[in-house]
Design a protein around this motif. Sequence first.
Motif, PDB file in Angstrom:
ATOM      1  N   THR A   1       0.715  -1.263   0.099  1.00 48.42           N
ATOM      2  CA  THR A   1      -0.131   0.093  -0.140  1.00 48.42           C
ATOM      3  C   THR A   1       0.978   1.307  -0.024  1.00 48.42           C
ATOM      4  OG1 THR A   1      -0.082   0.254   2.343  1.00 48.42           O
ATOM      5  CG2 THR A   1      -1.817  -1.419   1.212  1.00 48.42           C
ATOM      6  N   TYR A   2       0.274   2.153  -0.165  1.00 54.99           N
ATOM      7  CA  TYR A   2       1.144   3.598  -0.002  1.00 54.99           C
ATOM      8  C   TYR A   2       1.562   4.039   1.083  1.00 54.99           C
ATOM      9  CZ  TYR A   2       1.883   8.726  -0.702  1.00 54.99           C
ATOM     10  OH  TYR A   2       2.605   9.734  -0.374  1.00 54.99           O
TER      11      TYR A   2
ATOM     12  N   GLU B   1      -3.183   2.683  -5.362  1.00 59.37           N
ATOM     13  CA  GLU B   1      -4.459   2.815  -5.002  1.00 59.37           C
ATOM     14  C   GLU B   1      -4.983   4.118  -6.132  1.00 59.37           C
ATOM     15  OE1 GLU B   1      -2.297   1.773  -1.528  1.00 59.37           O
ATOM     16  OE2 GLU B   1      -1.725   3.148  -3.229  1.00 59.37           O
ATOM     17  N   ARG B   2      -6.367   3.769  -6.408  1.00 59.85           N
ATOM     18  CA  ARG B   2      -7.078   4.451  -7.491  1.00 59.85           C
ATOM     19  C   ARG B   2      -6.894   6.021  -7.304  1.00 59.85           C
ATOM     20  NH1 ARG B   2     -12.457   2.575  -8.459  1.00 59.85           N
ATOM     21  NH2 ARG B   2     -11.727   1.410 -10.347  1.00 59.85           N
TER      22      ARG B   2
END
Length: 168
Positions: free
Chosen positions: A40-41, A139-140
Amino acid sequence: MERAIFAGGCFWCMIQPFDELPGIHSVMSGYTGGHVENPTYEQVSSHTTGHTEAIEIIFDPELISYKDLVELYWQQTDPTDAFGQFEDRGDNYRPVIYYFSEEQKRIAEESKQALQESGRFDKPIVTTIEPAETFYLAERYHQDYYKKNPANFERNHARRAAFLKENW
């Protein structure tokens, strides 16, 4: 279609110059080069996964060459800064050209050597050239950031833009 992956600081700032070229099918933000699956970021930002923020470019080599992409890449980064880019500091922002084939590797290495020999920079060119690894989409909300958040993008892009204007 072929793939190219470049890392050079915040992926938000890397997308726009490539996104508008003929022959580019897509440019996506993501993470690569680390040891955690599907990071994840927040994980990448913690500097514990080994990933860089990067962009993946899907392109038509009949319309734009990998060499052209590499040349544009140099114009988006400070190739003398191994510890981040502009305001973005840390290993997840290091400049890297990832290659998928021996031909891409050769092109990147020759281009790097030419840039070093050009005398454009007083310091050594420290951008690394590494084999491509799994690319995980970010992520979007990171995708097409410059289009969705133009004011914030411009604010974040200001130092990079000043450097690029002065050096290119």
